[in-house]
Scaffold this motif. Structure first.
Motif, PDB file in Angstrom:
ATOM      1  N   CYS A   1       8.508  35.704  -7.137  1.00 49.03           N
ATOM      2  CA  CYS A   1       7.411  34.748  -7.328  1.00 49.03           C
ATOM      3  C   CYS A   1       6.556  34.703  -6.070  1.00 49.03           C
ATOM      4  CB  CYS A   1       7.980  33.352  -7.614  1.00 49.03           C
ATOM      5  SG  CYS A   1       6.663  32.153  -7.885  1.00 49.03           S
TER       6      CYS A   1
ATOM      7  N   ASN B   1       4.064  32.283  -5.738  1.00 49.10           N
ATOM      8  CA  ASN B   1       3.253  31.071  -5.807  1.00 49.10           C
ATOM      9  C   ASN B   1       3.489  30.035  -4.716  1.00 49.10           C
ATOM     10  OD1 ASN B   1       1.597  31.611  -8.104  1.00 49.10           O
ATOM     11  ND2 ASN B   1       3.521  31.653  -9.238  1.00 49.10           N
ATOM     12  N   PHE B   2       4.672  30.013  -4.180  1.00 43.48           N
ATOM     13  CA  PHE B   2       4.963  29.052  -3.111  1.00 43.48           C
ATOM     14  C   PHE B   2       4.517  27.625  -3.453  1.00 43.48           C
ATOM     15  CE2 PHE B   2       5.213  33.147  -1.053  1.00 43.48           C
ATOM     16  CZ  PHE B   2       6.359  33.019  -0.280  1.00 43.48           C
ATOM     17  N   CYS B   3       4.927  27.124  -4.596  1.00 42.21           N
ATOM     18  CA  CYS B   3       4.777  25.700  -4.865  1.00 42.21           C
ATOM     19  C   CYS B   3       5.543  25.014  -3.729  1.00 42.21           C
ATOM     20  CB  CYS B   3       5.386  25.353  -6.223  1.00 42.21           C
ATOM     21  SG  CYS B   3       4.606  26.281  -7.554  1.00 42.21           S
TER      22      CYS B   3
ATOM     23  N   TYR C   1       7.415  22.593  -3.117  1.00 40.58           N
ATOM     24  CA  TYR C   1       8.776  22.053  -3.230  1.00 40.58           C
ATOM     25  C   TYR C   1       9.824  23.128  -3.475  1.00 40.58           C
ATOM     26  CZ  TYR C   1       7.145  22.765  -7.966  1.00 40.58           C
ATOM     27  OH  TYR C   1       6.595  23.347  -9.074  1.00 40.58           O
ATOM     28  N   CYS C   2       9.386  24.365  -3.735  1.00 42.80           N
ATOM     29  CA  CYS C   2      10.261  25.326  -4.421  1.00 42.80           C
ATOM     30  C   CYS C   2      10.836  26.407  -3.508  1.00 42.80           C
ATOM     31  CB  CYS C   2       9.484  25.960  -5.565  1.00 42.80           C
ATOM     32  SG  CYS C   2      10.508  27.054  -6.574  1.00 42.80           S
TER      33      CYS C   2
ATOM     34  N   VAL D   1      12.365  29.178  -4.722  1.00 38.98           N
ATOM     35  CA  VAL D   1      12.462  30.471  -5.414  1.00 38.98           C
ATOM     36  C   VAL D   1      11.747  31.631  -4.694  1.00 38.98           C
ATOM     37  CG1 VAL D   1      11.923  31.700  -7.576  1.00 38.98           C
ATOM     38  CG2 VAL D   1      12.963  29.438  -7.660  1.00 38.98           C
ATOM     39  N   PRO D   2      10.489  31.450  -4.233  1.00 33.63           N
ATOM     40  CA  PRO D   2       9.832  32.588  -3.573  1.00 33.63           C
ATOM     41  C   PRO D   2      10.567  33.070  -2.322  1.00 33.63           C
ATOM     42  CG  PRO D   2       8.234  30.888  -4.113  1.00 33.63           C
ATOM     43  CD  PRO D   2       9.587  30.291  -4.341  1.00 33.63           C
TER      44      PRO D   2
ATOM     45  N   GLN E   1       9.232  34.248 -13.370  1.00 35.24           N
ATOM     46  CA  GLN E   1       8.932  32.912 -12.849  1.00 35.24           C
ATOM     47  C   GLN E   1       7.515  32.494 -13.204  1.00 35.24           C
ATOM     48  OE1 GLN E   1      11.105  30.956 -11.933  1.00 35.24           O
ATOM     49  NE2 GLN E   1      12.803  32.304 -11.433  1.00 35.24           N
TER      50      GLN E   1
ATOM     51  N   HIS F   1       2.797  29.718 -16.097  1.00 32.69           N
ATOM     52  CA  HIS F   1       2.215  28.835 -15.090  1.00 32.69           C
ATOM     53  C   HIS F   1       0.805  28.460 -15.558  1.00 32.69           C
ATOM     54  CE1 HIS F   1       0.878  27.139 -11.378  1.00 32.69           C
ATOM     55  NE2 HIS F   1       1.931  27.557 -10.691  1.00 32.69           N
TER      56      HIS F   1
ATOM     57  N   ARG G   1       0.052  23.537  -6.755  1.00 33.08           N
ATOM     58  CA  ARG G   1       0.144  24.112  -8.106  1.00 33.08           C
ATOM     59  C   ARG G   1      -1.161  24.815  -8.524  1.00 33.08           C
ATOM     60  NH1 ARG G   1       4.574  25.397 -10.817  1.00 33.08           N
ATOM     61  NH2 ARG G   1       3.747  24.731 -12.810  1.00 33.08           N
TER      62      ARG G   1
HETATM   63 FE1  SF4 Z   1       7.270  30.029  -8.313  1.00 36.14          FE
HETATM   64 FE2  SF4 Z   1       7.823  28.385 -10.310  1.00 36.14          FE
HETATM   65 FE3  SF4 Z   1       8.824  27.915  -7.915  1.00 36.14          FE
HETATM   66 FE4  SF4 Z   1       6.253  27.561  -8.339  1.00 36.14          FE
HETATM   67  S1  SF4 Z   1       7.935  26.409  -9.331  1.00 36.14           S
HETATM   68  S2  SF4 Z   1       7.142  28.628  -6.584  1.00 36.14           S
HETATM   69  S3  SF4 Z   1       5.806  29.186  -9.799  1.00 36.14           S
HETATM   70  S4  SF4 Z   1       9.261  29.659  -9.208  1.00 36.14           S
END
Ligand code: SF4
Ligand code: SAH
Ligand code: F3S
Length: 461
Positions: free
Chosen positions: A179, A181-183, A185-186, A188-189, A223, A260, A299
């Motif tokens: 991913c 996107n680097f939201c 809070y997240c 995952v990236p 993602q 997204h 977002r």
């Molecule tokens: Fe990526 Fe989804 Fe996390 Fe946003 S919420 S950084 S789109 S995985």
């Protein structure tokens, strides 16, 4: 598969036969999202090629593999608790191999903790190196001490990993990894690395095989599936990928997640509306109904953009249903801002909502933001949101009473003996019927709405 891989596999077979009499058993436990489930199926594919069978409990296993998730603190705590509990098992059974993989391992602090506090864990590896499992197990069998392999993100996607699918009627197919996107809070990236799309022909081939094998539901994973195609030699966007997959023959539903809102396009909804295989349902996480919070979350859409997508989807598919993810109590969110999340769910009327209380993830931008609202207060907001959603879901359910739905039967409930199936719109219906229907489509008349769940009867119509 490369020659060296088969040599490592042979080495693992040999090593395990010296440790265990008969077929070695693996216990693989996956936490987190479907992406992790799909990874778990790949690891099981590799283990099966190395001669492993699969067991349902850690006690009978010769290899225990925890495939972890880092998205919220609670998920991580559970893993540490469960790994810690294996210490005694290992003492009783010194030949037992314990491995921890998945998203958690890609955080430095977690890797260090596994090294220091859990030295009885034999192997730690990240989601980027799943294909190297044979080599890593071979190392575990031939050396002392903890084996650890993290990072090592590769530029190319491995297409040669065997998959041992958990289900016979529902299948997961990865469309893209990572991913970008680097939201704020997240995590995952950070743990999954950069976006990489599989070539359309590889996805198409995998889905064709599944459809021919009689799979009834194929779910494409990523993602942010809407940004599919970046970096491919042939320019193919997600809508075009769906169009091509929709041409496959077979009686199956094609689903996808996650979309997204910043990248969801009208073209996507047009393709859904015209398709044969794609149900009129979309999982479209909005996270917050307030523009300031959305901005802080990075977002890159606002409330109005989100609602305009919903309106467009409804204009081309009047029967479309929506599900979503929401975060309650993002740092600095006020009660008034939270109220806009409540009003958004009332406006859209989701059939189902996945709600989470914000959990700070070390290393993310939001983790450094002031967060004055107490957890207790956030829990109250959370309960308020759930109550509002329950009313919406109950209304949605009541509206379906009397209708006939084509459901994919997923399971038979042990307690009630009822079958449970999912409608095209992703609602669950419970109804009496024989085991033989599990994994097949059935026509079900909805007879009753009990709160936010549906009851029905099989019908010929
Ligand atoms: Fe990526 Fe989804 Fe996390 Fe946003 S919420 S950084 S789109 S995985
Ligand atoms: N890529 C997907 C979702 C991935 S994580 C998307 O962008 O929608 C699944 C869900 O977990 C997210 O949608 C979000 O609602 C929730 N989530 C992610 N990080 C979180 C955090 N730090 N605290 C609470 N919930 C979180
Ligand atoms: Fe969890 Fe990793 Fe999925 S952090 S939600 S398992 S991508």
């Amino acid at each position: 598969m490369e020659k060296t891989v088969s040599a490592w596999m042979a080495g693992v077979r040999q090593g395990m036969s010296e440790r265990v009499s008969g077929m070695p058993l693996a216990y693989v436990r996956t936490y987190g999202c479907q992406q992790n489930v799909a990874d778990g199926e790949k690891m099981k594919g590799l283990l099966a090629e190395m001669g492993f069978g699969f067991g349902d409990s850690p006690e009978e296993a010769d290899l225990i593999l925890f495939n972890t998730c880092a998205v919220r603190e609670h998920a991580e705590d559970r893993v540490f608790g469960n790994v810690g509990a294996l210490k005694h098992l290992k003492r009783r059974k010194p030949g037992l191999i314990i491995a921890v993989c998945g998203c958690m391992t890609e955080q430095q602090a977690v890797a260090q903790r596994l090294q220091k506090t859990f030295p009885f864990v034999d192997l730690v590896f990240g989601p980027h190196v799943i294909h190297r499992l044979p080599e890593l197990l071979h190392q575990v069998l031939s050396q002392q001490g903890q084996v650890m392999l993290l990072g090592h993100e590769e530029k190319t996607i491995r297409e040669d990993i065997p998959i041992r699918r958990d289900g016979r009627s529902r299948a997961w197919v990865t469309a893209m990894y990572g991913c970008d996107n680097f939201c704020s809070y997240c995590i995952v990236p950070y743990v999954r690395g950069r976006e990489k799309s599989r070539r359309p022909e590889d996805i198409l081939n995998e889905c064709r095989v599944l459809a021919q094998a009689g799979y009834r539901e194929i779910t494409l994973l990523g993602q942010n599936v809407n940004s599919y195609g970046k970096g491919l030699a042939e320019p193919v966007n997600f809508a075009e990928l769906l169009r091509r997959l929709d041409e496959l023959e077979g009686d199956f539903r094609l689903r996808f997640m996650t979309s997204h809102p910043k990248d969801a396009s009208q073209e996507l909804f047009d393709v859904m509306a015209a398709s044969r295989h794609i149900p009129h349902h979309i999982h479209l996480p909005f996270q917050s109904g307030n523009d300031r919070v959305l901005k802080e979350m990075n977002r890159r859409y606002d409330r109005e953009k989100y609602l305009s997508l919903i309106r467009y989807a409804r204009s081309v598919m009047p029967d479309v249903t929506f599900t979503s993810d929401v975060i309650v109590g993002f740092p600095g969110e006020t009660y008034e801002e939270f109220q806009e999340t409540v009003s958004l769910i009332q406006e859209v009327e989701f059939v189902n909502l996945f709600t989470f209380i914000y959990s700070p993830r070390p290393g993310t931008k939001a983790a450094g933001m002031p967060d004055p609202v107490s957890h207790e207060e956030k829990t109250r907001w959370f309960a308020e949101l759930l109550k509002a959603q329950e009313e919406i879901a109950a209304r949605n359910c009541r509206n379906l009473v009397g209708s006939t739905q084509r459901v994919l039967v997923e399971d038979k409930d042990g307690k009630t003996g009822l079958l449970s199936g999912r409608t095209a719109g992703s609602l669950t219906v419970l109804f009496p019927g024989g085991d033989g229907l599990v994994g097949e489509f059935a026509q079900v008349e909805v007879t009753e709405a009990r709160g936010w769940s549906l009851r029905g009867q099989l019908t010929e119509k």
